[in-house]
Scaffold this motif. Structure first.
Motif, PDB file in Angstrom:
ATOM      1  N   MET A 106       0.826  -1.216   0.043  1.00 46.28           N
ATOM      2  CA  MET A 106       0.034  -0.128  -0.063  1.00 46.28           C
ATOM      3  C   MET A 106       0.859   1.142  -0.143  1.00 46.28           C
ATOM      4  N   ALA A 107       2.011   1.266   0.885  1.00 47.05           N
ATOM      5  CA  ALA A 107       2.581   2.317   0.818  1.00 47.05           C
ATOM      6  C   ALA A 107       3.538   2.606  -0.542  1.00 47.05           C
ATOM      7  N   LEU A 108       3.691   1.685  -1.219  1.00 46.44           N
ATOM      8  CA  LEU A 108       4.239   1.869  -2.734  1.00 46.44           C
ATOM      9  C   LEU A 108       3.349   1.827  -3.610  1.00 46.44           C
ATOM     10  N   GLY A 109       1.953   2.192  -3.433  1.00 44.02           N
ATOM     11  CA  GLY A 109       0.929   2.486  -4.310  1.00 44.02           C
ATOM     12  C   GLY A 109       0.779   1.604  -5.156  1.00 44.02           C
ATOM     13  N   ARG A 110       0.730   0.208  -4.627  1.00 40.26           N
ATOM     14  CA  ARG A 110       0.458  -1.057  -5.635  1.00 40.26           C
ATOM     15  C   ARG A 110      -0.903  -1.569  -4.905  1.00 40.26           C
ATOM     16  N   PRO A 111      -1.923  -1.083  -4.802  1.00 42.27           N
ATOM     17  CA  PRO A 111      -2.843  -1.686  -3.879  1.00 42.27           C
ATOM     18  C   PRO A 111      -3.381  -3.058  -4.418  1.00 42.27           C
ATOM     19  N   ALA A 112      -3.566  -3.188  -5.712  1.00 43.54           N
ATOM     20  CA  ALA A 112      -4.221  -4.219  -6.291  1.00 43.54           C
ATOM     21  C   ALA A 112      -3.347  -5.665  -5.986  1.00 43.54           C
ATOM     22  N   GLU A 113      -2.050  -5.430  -5.573  1.00 45.73           N
ATOM     23  CA  GLU A 113      -1.284  -6.578  -5.140  1.00 45.73           C
ATOM     24  C   GLU A 113      -1.374  -6.782  -3.724  1.00 45.73           C
ATOM     25  N   ALA A 114      -1.849  -5.830  -3.003  1.00 41.48           N
ATOM     26  CA  ALA A 114      -1.965  -5.904  -1.679  1.00 41.48           C
ATOM     27  C   ALA A 114      -3.176  -6.553  -1.282  1.00 41.48           C
ATOM     28  N   GLN A 115      -4.104  -6.972  -1.967  1.00 40.33           N
ATOM     29  CA  GLN A 115      -5.360  -7.551  -1.827  1.00 40.33           C
ATOM     30  C   GLN A 115      -5.197  -8.964  -1.207  1.00 40.33           C
ATOM     31  N   GLU A 116      -4.376  -9.878  -1.701  1.00 42.55           N
ATOM     32  CA  GLU A 116      -4.072 -10.955  -1.108  1.00 42.55           C
ATOM     33  C   GLU A 116      -3.559 -11.089   0.222  1.00 42.55           C
ATOM     34  N   PRO A 117      -2.719 -10.268   0.385  1.00 41.71           N
ATOM     35  CA  PRO A 117      -2.239 -10.167   1.953  1.00 41.71           C
ATOM     36  C   PRO A 117      -3.086  -9.661   2.768  1.00 41.71           C
ATOM     37  N   VAL A 118      -3.934  -8.750   2.237  1.00 38.84           N
ATOM     38  CA  VAL A 118      -4.699  -7.945   3.497  1.00 38.84           C
ATOM     39  C   VAL A 118      -6.119  -9.389   3.693  1.00 38.84           C
ATOM     40  N   ARG A 119      -6.370  -9.727   2.757  1.00 36.27           N
ATOM     41  CA  ARG A 119      -7.442 -10.845   2.945  1.00 36.27           C
ATOM     42  C   ARG A 119      -6.751 -12.044   3.709  1.00 36.27           C
ATOM     43  N   ALA A 120      -5.485 -12.324   3.339  1.00 34.45           N
ATOM     44  CA  ALA A 120      -4.770 -13.389   4.451  1.00 34.45           C
ATOM     45  C   ALA A 120      -4.885 -12.822   5.723  1.00 34.45           C
ATOM     46  N   LYS A 148      -8.157   6.174  -3.584  1.00 32.96           N
ATOM     47  CA  LYS A 148      -9.216   5.604  -3.900  1.00 32.96           C
ATOM     48  C   LYS A 148      -9.183   4.054  -4.379  1.00 32.96           C
ATOM     49  N   ALA A 149      -8.055   3.844  -5.067  1.00 31.58           N
ATOM     50  CA  ALA A 149      -7.693   2.485  -5.698  1.00 31.58           C
ATOM     51  C   ALA A 149      -7.395   1.615  -4.334  1.00 31.58           C
ATOM     52  N   ALA A 150      -6.894   2.125  -3.500  1.00 31.01           N
ATOM     53  CA  ALA A 150      -6.631   1.238  -2.224  1.00 31.01           C
ATOM     54  C   ALA A 150      -7.988   1.117  -1.355  1.00 31.01           C
ATOM     55  N   ALA A 151      -8.743   2.106  -1.375  1.00 30.94           N
ATOM     56  CA  ALA A 151     -10.172   2.024  -0.668  1.00 30.94           C
ATOM     57  C   ALA A 151     -11.030   0.999  -1.259  1.00 30.94           C
ATOM     58  N   GLN A 152     -11.023   0.889  -2.521  1.00 36.36           N
ATOM     59  CA  GLN A 152     -11.559   0.050  -3.516  1.00 36.36           C
ATOM     60  C   GLN A 152     -11.317  -1.386  -2.929  1.00 36.36           C
ATOM     61  N   VAL A 153      -9.884  -1.574  -3.010  1.00 33.04           N
ATOM     62  CA  VAL A 153      -9.367  -2.932  -2.827  1.00 33.04           C
ATOM     63  C   VAL A 153      -9.894  -3.571  -1.320  1.00 33.04           C
ATOM     64  N   LEU A 154      -9.831  -2.597  -0.270  1.00 32.63           N
ATOM     65  CA  LEU A 154     -10.127  -2.845   1.068  1.00 32.63           C
ATOM     66  C   LEU A 154     -11.674  -3.117   1.135  1.00 32.63           C
ATOM     67  N   ALA A 155     -12.442  -2.293   0.386  1.00 34.44           N
ATOM     68  CA  ALA A 155     -13.804  -2.459   0.270  1.00 34.44           C
ATOM     69  C   ALA A 155     -14.142  -3.952  -0.121  1.00 34.44           C
ATOM     70  N   ASP A 156     -13.509  -4.179  -1.116  1.00 34.45           N
ATOM     71  CA  ASP A 156     -13.550  -5.517  -1.991  1.00 34.45           C
ATOM     72  C   ASP A 156     -13.359  -6.585  -0.816  1.00 34.45           C
ATOM     73  N   VAL A 157     -12.230  -6.550  -0.036  1.00 36.30           N
ATOM     74  CA  VAL A 157     -11.775  -7.529   0.699  1.00 36.30           C
ATOM     75  C   VAL A 157     -13.068  -7.618   1.909  1.00 36.30           C
ATOM     76  N   LEU A 158     -13.405  -6.517   2.332  1.00 38.50           N
ATOM     77  CA  LEU A 158     -14.271  -6.481   3.578  1.00 38.50           C
ATOM     78  C   LEU A 158     -15.750  -7.058   2.984  1.00 38.50           C
ATOM     79  N   LYS A 159     -15.913  -7.150   1.782  1.00 40.97           N
ATOM     80  CA  LYS A 159     -17.569  -7.378   1.573  1.00 40.97           C
ATOM     81  C   LYS A 159     -17.891  -8.763   2.304  1.00 40.97           C
ATOM     82  N   PRO A 160     -17.143  -9.844   2.555  1.00 44.81           N
ATOM     83  CA  PRO A 160     -17.966 -10.866   2.930  1.00 44.81           C
ATOM     84  C   PRO A 160     -17.814 -10.565   4.791  1.00 44.81           C
ATOM     85  N   TRP A 161     -17.167  -9.846   5.027  1.00 41.63           N
ATOM     86  CA  TRP A 161     -17.061  -9.681   6.726  1.00 41.63           C
ATOM     87  C   TRP A 161     -17.995  -8.530   6.949  1.00 41.63           C
ATOM     88  N   ARG A 162     -18.381  -7.918   5.857  1.00 43.97           N
ATOM     89  CA  ARG A 162     -19.827  -6.898   6.185  1.00 43.97           C
ATOM     90  C   ARG A 162     -21.221  -7.753   6.593  1.00 43.97           C
TER      91      ARG A 162
END
Length: 595
Positions: A106-120, A148-162
């Motif tokens: 996320m700090a490197l501006g690569r939110p799409a790649e962060a999706q898997e580790p956030v989910r994990a 906003k791209a980072a927010a979208q990634v996190l929102a997608d990850v959080l969907k089942p938890w919501r």
């Protein structure tokens, strides 16, 4: 690619402490030593490689973390990601590895790649701690082009938890915070309202609403909805009152502070706030009562530890209201220092309340309670005011002139204090002369120029006033008071009303809702012949802040509109606050009204 985690990883990166695994054999000791030596020699590539190899052999989270920290220190993004990849491969169930990888990506501006580790990260966290982990996710969003791209990634990850009952509240609130940080107020509000519908008593939603209020007025509805629940936390009420105070909505703030102390009569901060607001609203007797109640609570012996009520923990996924400071080892900033500062503030306000009631002996007594702070600027100003009100103006000025002048800010503060004193004593020419001298010393200081402009108007030097205010606007284009003062002065003299409207409108764009600027716009409308619009604006200004000068204007428009009884009622209220107010006195004399 350079790497800078900002707040993420900063704590780890600042500490070069070598982790000490339990199995510290000769080979491992040698690897750690070589790695740290190479890092200090400015050879981070070798250092990271050796540390990563040691971590892989030992399968140790602490060694992997140190390897990543080394890469962060060296701003070596590729090596940090390499160490993280090896960490995840070696320890696939490591929560720390997934968390760190998500932070770095996320700090490197690569939110799409962060999706898997956030989910994990969420899935690997034990169920008992999962809500806390979800609540921490908004911190992963880094403001900027990728927010906003980072927010979208996190929102997608959080969907089942919501949708899951056990995590629904924390996930919905986290989503709201994520979109707020990303700058999407509409999505943030949608998520917050969803969270509040599911749990109206959720403090976290109310606290988010408080954060929003300064930039997004719709956030206030979240706070108000929470406060309508059966048992809202008194600290949330008080935090809301603070927001209202900052917006100069003093009457509403006072009501909120009273609600807070009604819910928790021992909430000392609520009584202190009431004292400050009541002074601002010109009610010194009531202010004194509130401040004395504050002192009674603060100076009472604490209850025995066994009987002290425990502060309930916030529900999972929420944060506690941040109204009480956390412990701090530094005495200058810790709770004890803050308590002393609050107590000093209370004594100063009590002195002010006594002074307003012309009880100068009591005012002096409160000042004497300040002890070692007797030489502080605030105390000296209060003492000077007391002297001036007792006919000792020269002595009062000498006291203020003893303040130090070590910096331009100190000079400005000193001049402003003496100017304020002279204005209070209606020594207009002396105050003007003082500011002329100060502006010769501190060229182009917008605050001092503004004050000189107001005094030039008082001395009926209108051309000079306009020139000074236009200088202020040129130096500081966002100085709303300069636009307002010039617009009001033009309207009050019936001159260039279209320009006056533009100036005051500009001030309102810079400070929306400010009661004094709203009052000015009401006066512009009145001078322009728009009586209905004037009444609407002046009522709005007076409701927010029942200032005596606003009362004078509102009363005059009511009088012109044929509402004489309502006008007298407003004027009487203003007179009760300050019978000697010059604007009110002039208005009544000009209209030949007796109250």
């Amino acid at each position: 690619m350079a790497l800078c985690l900002g707040t993420f990883g900063a704590a780890q990166a600042q500490s070069p402490t070598v982790p000490r695994p339990s199995a510290l054999d000769a080979e491992l000791f040698y690897q750690l030593l070589v790695s740290e030596v190479e890092q200090r020699r400015g050879e981070p590539g070798t250092a990271i490689q050796v540390m990563t190899e040691a971590a892989r052999k030992q399968r140790d989270d602490r060694l992997f973390r140190r390897a990543v920290d080394m890469a962060i220190e060296a701003r070596a993004a590729d090596q940090a990601l390499g160490a993280l990849k090896e960490w995840r491969r070696s320890l696939p169930r490591s929560v720390a590895a997934a968390e760190m990888q998500a932070q770095v990506l996320m700090a490197l501006g690569r939110p799409a790649e962060a999706q898997e580790p956030v989910r994990a990260l969420i899935e690997l966290t034990p169920a008992a701690q999962r809500n806390a982990t979800i609540a921490s996710l908004p911190r992963l969003v880094v403001r900027g082009s990728q927010a906003k791209a980072a927010a979208q990634v996190l929102a997608d990850v959080l969907k089942p938890w919501r949708e899951a009952k056990a995590t629904q509240a924390s996930a919905q609130l986290a989503s709201a915070r994520i979109w707020w940080i990303a700058g999407d107020a509409a999505r943030s509000l949608d998520a917050a309202h969803e969270a509040q519908q599911n749990d109206p008593a959720a403090e976290g939603v109310a606290m988010l609403g408080l954060e929003m209020m300064e930039q997004e007025p719709r956030g206030e509805a979240l706070v108000q909805s929470y406060l309508k629940t059966s048992q809202p936390d008194a600290r949330v009420r008080l935090a809301y009152a603070r927001r209202l105070t900052a917006a100069q909505r003093y009457r509403e703030a006072l009501a909120g502070a009273r609600d807070a102390t009604g819910a928790d009569p021992q909430l000392a901060a609520g009584w202190l706030m009431q004292g400050a607001l009541l002074l601002e609203l010109g009610q010194p007797l009531d202010a004194q009562a509130a401040l004395e109640r504050y002192l009674a609570i603060r100076q009472a012996p604490p209850p025995p530890a066994a009987q002290a009520p425990a502060r309930p923990a916030p529900p999972q996924g929420e944060t506690a209201p941040d109204d009480e400071p956390e412990a701090d080892d530094d005495d200058q900033h810790g709770p004890q220092a803050e308590a002393v500062q609050e107590l000093s503030q209370a004594y100063l306000m009590l002195a002010q309340a006594a002074e307003q009631q012309k009880d100068f002996r009591a005012a002096q007594g409160w000042l004497e309670k300040l002890g070692d702070t007797h030489a502080s600027a605030g105390v000296l100003q209060r003492r000077a005011s007391l002297l001036a009100r007792q006919g000792k103006l020269a002595e009062a000025r000498a006291l203020l002139q003893s303040l130090p002048e070590g910096t331009p800010e100190a000079v400005r503060s000193k001049v402003m204090a003496e100017t304020r004193l002279l204005r209070d004593m209606q020594q207009w020419q002396a105050a003007y002369d003082l500011l002329v001298q100060a502006n010769a010393r501190l060229a182009n200081d917008p605050d001092l120029l503004y004050e000189q402009a107001l005094l030039a108007e008082r001395l009926r030097r209108f051309d000079e006033m306009e020139g000074l205010l236009r200088r202020v606007i040129a130096i500081k284009p966002d100085q709303q008071h300069a636009y307002n003062a010039l617009g009001y002065s033009l309207a009050d003299r019936g001159l260039r009303l279209a320009e006056a409207r533009e100036l005051v409108a500009k001030a309102l764009t810079l400070a929306p809702g400010d009661p004094f600027i709203t009052d000015s716009m009401g006066w512009v409308e009145f001078r322009s012949g728009n009586r209905a619009a004037a009444l609407k604006l002046l009522h709005e200004a007076y409701d927010r802040r029942p200032d005596v000068e606003i009362a004078a204007h509102l009363g005059e428009v009511l009088w012109a509109d044929g509402q004489q009884d309502a006008a007298r009622q407003v004027w009487r209220a203003g007179r009760d606050r300050d019978a000697g107010n010059e604007v009110l006195t002039e208005t009544l004399a000009r209209l030949k009204v007796r109250l």
